[in-house]
Motif scaffolding. Structure first.
Motif, PDB file in Angstrom:
ATOM      1  N   GLN A   1      13.743  19.722  -6.513  1.00  0.00           N
ATOM      2  CA  GLN A   1      13.135  19.092  -7.693  1.00  0.00           C
ATOM      3  C   GLN A   1      14.170  18.887  -8.796  1.00  0.00           C
ATOM      4  O   GLN A   1      14.108  17.896  -9.525  1.00  0.00           O
ATOM      5  CB  GLN A   1      11.917  19.863  -8.198  1.00  0.00           C
ATOM      6  CG  GLN A   1      12.185  21.254  -8.704  1.00  0.00           C
ATOM      7  CD  GLN A   1      12.119  22.313  -7.620  1.00  0.00           C
ATOM      8  OE1 GLN A   1      12.310  22.037  -6.456  1.00  0.00           O
ATOM      9  NE2 GLN A   1      11.856  23.542  -8.012  1.00  0.00           N
ATOM     10  N   ILE A   2      15.156  19.764  -8.911  1.00  0.00           N
ATOM     11  CA  ILE A   2      16.220  19.597  -9.900  1.00  0.00           C
ATOM     12  C   ILE A   2      17.109  18.423  -9.492  1.00  0.00           C
ATOM     13  O   ILE A   2      17.487  17.595 -10.322  1.00  0.00           O
ATOM     14  CB  ILE A   2      17.057  20.889 -10.034  1.00  0.00           C
ATOM     15  CG1 ILE A   2      16.201  22.061 -10.481  1.00  0.00           C
ATOM     16  CG2 ILE A   2      18.230  20.669 -10.982  1.00  0.00           C
ATOM     17  CD1 ILE A   2      15.628  21.948 -11.866  1.00  0.00           C
ATOM     18  N   SER A   3      17.437  18.349  -8.201  1.00  0.00           N
ATOM     19  CA  SER A   3      18.260  17.236  -7.711  1.00  0.00           C
ATOM     20  C   SER A   3      17.588  15.901  -7.970  1.00  0.00           C
ATOM     21  O   SER A   3      18.247  14.933  -8.353  1.00  0.00           O
ATOM     22  CB  SER A   3      18.529  17.397  -6.210  1.00  0.00           C
ATOM     23  OG  SER A   3      19.259  18.566  -5.965  1.00  0.00           O
ATOM     24  N   ARG A   4      16.276  15.830  -7.772  1.00  0.00           N
ATOM     25  CA  ARG A   4      15.546  14.577  -8.038  1.00  0.00           C
ATOM     26  C   ARG A   4      15.652  14.196  -9.506  1.00  0.00           C
ATOM     27  O   ARG A   4      15.851  13.039  -9.854  1.00  0.00           O
ATOM     28  CB  ARG A   4      14.090  14.722  -7.616  1.00  0.00           C
ATOM     29  CG  ARG A   4      13.876  14.549  -6.131  1.00  0.00           C
ATOM     30  CD  ARG A   4      12.397  14.443  -5.795  1.00  0.00           C
ATOM     31  NE  ARG A   4      11.710  15.718  -5.899  1.00  0.00           N
ATOM     32  CZ  ARG A   4      11.681  16.631  -4.938  1.00  0.00           C
ATOM     33  NH1 ARG A   4      12.306  16.421  -3.803  1.00  0.00           N
ATOM     34  NH2 ARG A   4      11.031  17.751  -5.106  1.00  0.00           N
ATOM     35  N   MET A   5      15.552  15.181 -10.396  1.00  0.00           N
ATOM     36  CA  MET A   5      15.642  14.916 -11.829  1.00  0.00           C
ATOM     37  C   MET A   5      17.040  14.412 -12.189  1.00  0.00           C
ATOM     38  O   MET A   5      17.182  13.437 -12.914  1.00  0.00           O
ATOM     39  CB  MET A   5      15.336  16.186 -12.616  1.00  0.00           C
ATOM     40  CG  MET A   5      15.372  15.984 -14.126  1.00  0.00           C
ATOM     41  SD  MET A   5      15.188  17.525 -15.040  1.00  0.00           S
ATOM     42  CE  MET A   5      16.698  18.365 -14.603  1.00  0.00           C
TER      43      MET A   5
ATOM     44  N   THR B   1      19.309  12.927 -10.276  1.00  0.00           N
ATOM     45  CA  THR B   1      19.609  11.603  -9.743  1.00  0.00           C
ATOM     46  C   THR B   1      18.790  10.522 -10.432  1.00  0.00           C
ATOM     47  O   THR B   1      19.291   9.428 -10.664  1.00  0.00           O
ATOM     48  CB  THR B   1      19.408  11.557  -8.216  1.00  0.00           C
ATOM     49  OG1 THR B   1      18.070  11.930  -7.900  1.00  0.00           O
ATOM     50  CG2 THR B   1      20.384  12.480  -7.502  1.00  0.00           C
ATOM     51  N   ALA B   2      17.555  10.819 -10.782  1.00  0.00           N
ATOM     52  CA  ALA B   2      16.732   9.827 -11.490  1.00  0.00           C
ATOM     53  C   ALA B   2      17.347   9.513 -12.847  1.00  0.00           C
ATOM     54  O   ALA B   2      17.402   8.350 -13.266  1.00  0.00           O
ATOM     55  CB  ALA B   2      15.305  10.340 -11.652  1.00  0.00           C
ATOM     56  N   THR B   3      17.837  10.531 -13.528  1.00  0.00           N
ATOM     57  CA  THR B   3      18.485  10.326 -14.823  1.00  0.00           C
ATOM     58  C   THR B   3      19.769   9.525 -14.663  1.00  0.00           C
ATOM     59  O   THR B   3      20.056   8.631 -15.465  1.00  0.00           O
ATOM     60  CB  THR B   3      18.770  11.681 -15.501  1.00  0.00           C
ATOM     61  OG1 THR B   3      17.530  12.378 -15.656  1.00  0.00           O
ATOM     62  CG2 THR B   3      19.430  11.504 -16.843  1.00  0.00           C
ATOM     63  N   ALA B   4      20.545   9.821 -13.637  1.00  0.00           N
ATOM     64  CA  ALA B   4      21.801   9.096 -13.399  1.00  0.00           C
ATOM     65  C   ALA B   4      21.540   7.614 -13.141  1.00  0.00           C
ATOM     66  O   ALA B   4      22.259   6.748 -13.645  1.00  0.00           O
ATOM     67  CB  ALA B   4      22.550   9.711 -12.225  1.00  0.00           C
ATOM     68  N   VAL B   5      20.498   7.294 -12.380  1.00  0.00           N
ATOM     69  CA  VAL B   5      20.144   5.894 -12.118  1.00  0.00           C
ATOM     70  C   VAL B   5      19.697   5.232 -13.418  1.00  0.00           C
ATOM     71  O   VAL B   5      20.117   4.120 -13.749  1.00  0.00           O
ATOM     72  CB  VAL B   5      19.054   5.784 -11.033  1.00  0.00           C
ATOM     73  CG1 VAL B   5      18.511   4.373 -10.939  1.00  0.00           C
ATOM     74  CG2 VAL B   5      19.612   6.236  -9.690  1.00  0.00           C
ATOM     75  N   LYS B   6      18.877   5.926 -14.184  1.00  0.00           N
ATOM     76  CA  LYS B   6      18.387   5.379 -15.458  1.00  0.00           C
ATOM     77  C   LYS B   6      19.535   5.080 -16.415  1.00  0.00           C
ATOM     78  O   LYS B   6      19.518   4.080 -17.132  1.00  0.00           O
ATOM     79  CB  LYS B   6      17.413   6.367 -16.097  1.00  0.00           C
ATOM     80  CG  LYS B   6      16.787   5.882 -17.371  1.00  0.00           C
ATOM     81  CD  LYS B   6      15.797   6.910 -17.895  1.00  0.00           C
ATOM     82  CE  LYS B   6      15.193   6.462 -19.205  1.00  0.00           C
ATOM     83  NZ  LYS B   6      14.268   7.458 -19.740  1.00  0.00           N
ATOM     84  N   LEU B   7      20.554   5.931 -16.428  1.00  0.00           N
ATOM     85  CA  LEU B   7      21.700   5.740 -17.309  1.00  0.00           C
ATOM     86  C   LEU B   7      22.724   4.757 -16.761  1.00  0.00           C
ATOM     87  O   LEU B   7      23.691   4.421 -17.439  1.00  0.00           O
ATOM     88  CB  LEU B   7      22.386   7.088 -17.576  1.00  0.00           C
ATOM     89  CG  LEU B   7      21.563   8.103 -18.359  1.00  0.00           C
ATOM     90  CD1 LEU B   7      22.274   9.444 -18.418  1.00  0.00           C
ATOM     91  CD2 LEU B   7      21.278   7.591 -19.762  1.00  0.00           C
TER      92      LEU B   7
ATOM     93  N   ARG C   1      20.944   8.155  -4.435  1.00  0.00           N
ATOM     94  CA  ARG C   1      19.875   9.146  -4.542  1.00  0.00           C
ATOM     95  C   ARG C   1      19.433   9.712  -3.206  1.00  0.00           C
ATOM     96  O   ARG C   1      18.451  10.424  -3.149  1.00  0.00           O
ATOM     97  CB  ARG C   1      18.655   8.532  -5.221  1.00  0.00           C
ATOM     98  CG  ARG C   1      18.878   8.254  -6.686  1.00  0.00           C
ATOM     99  CD  ARG C   1      17.608   7.876  -7.352  1.00  0.00           C
ATOM    100  NE  ARG C   1      16.754   9.076  -7.453  1.00  0.00           N
ATOM    101  CZ  ARG C   1      15.496   9.050  -7.837  1.00  0.00           C
ATOM    102  NH1 ARG C   1      14.916   7.925  -8.136  1.00  0.00           N
ATOM    103  NH2 ARG C   1      14.806  10.160  -7.922  1.00  0.00           N
ATOM    104  N   ALA C   2      20.150   9.464  -2.136  1.00  0.00           N
ATOM    105  CA  ALA C   2      19.770   9.987  -0.817  1.00  0.00           C
ATOM    106  C   ALA C   2      19.721  11.517  -0.896  1.00  0.00           C
ATOM    107  O   ALA C   2      20.721  12.195  -0.704  1.00  0.00           O
ATOM    108  CB  ALA C   2      20.750   9.523   0.239  1.00  0.00           C
ATOM    109  N   LEU C   3      18.542  12.045  -1.211  1.00  0.00           N
ATOM    110  CA  LEU C   3      18.417  13.471  -1.480  1.00  0.00           C
ATOM    111  C   LEU C   3      18.669  14.346  -0.263  1.00  0.00           C
ATOM    112  O   LEU C   3      19.044  15.507  -0.414  1.00  0.00           O
ATOM    113  CB  LEU C   3      17.042  13.783  -2.075  1.00  0.00           C
ATOM    114  CG  LEU C   3      16.809  13.216  -3.469  1.00  0.00           C
ATOM    115  CD1 LEU C   3      15.417  13.577  -3.957  1.00  0.00           C
ATOM    116  CD2 LEU C   3      17.853  13.709  -4.436  1.00  0.00           C
TER     117      LEU C   3
END
Length: 66
Positions: A11-15, A17-23, A31-33
């Motif tokens: 769940q931390i990794s998802r957060m 990577t989502a922030t990195a994509v947004k930025l 994001r290949a988790l």
């Protein structure tokens, strides 16, 4: 000496990577988790880097009346 590395829960990794994509510093392909933790570990070890979460410290107190 072998590097010590502990990976974050998914769940931390998802957060992250989502922030990195947004930025705009990562793409959806990044994001290949299923391989994110291993890719991060490899990069940190290869560059002899350090990766740490921010430390949060909290405290509370009460004032005596009067």
């Amino acid at each position: 000496m072998a590097p010590m590395l502990r990976c974050a829960p998914p769940q931390i990794s998802r957060m992250w990577t989502a922030t990195a994509v947004k930025l705009g510093v990562a793409t959806e392909a990044d994001r290949a988790l299923d391989s994110f933790a291993e890719r991060l570990r490899r990069e940190v070890v290869a560059t002899q880097g350090v990766f740490a979460l921010p430390t949060f410290v909290g405290a509370w107190s009460r004032r005596r009346p009067g």
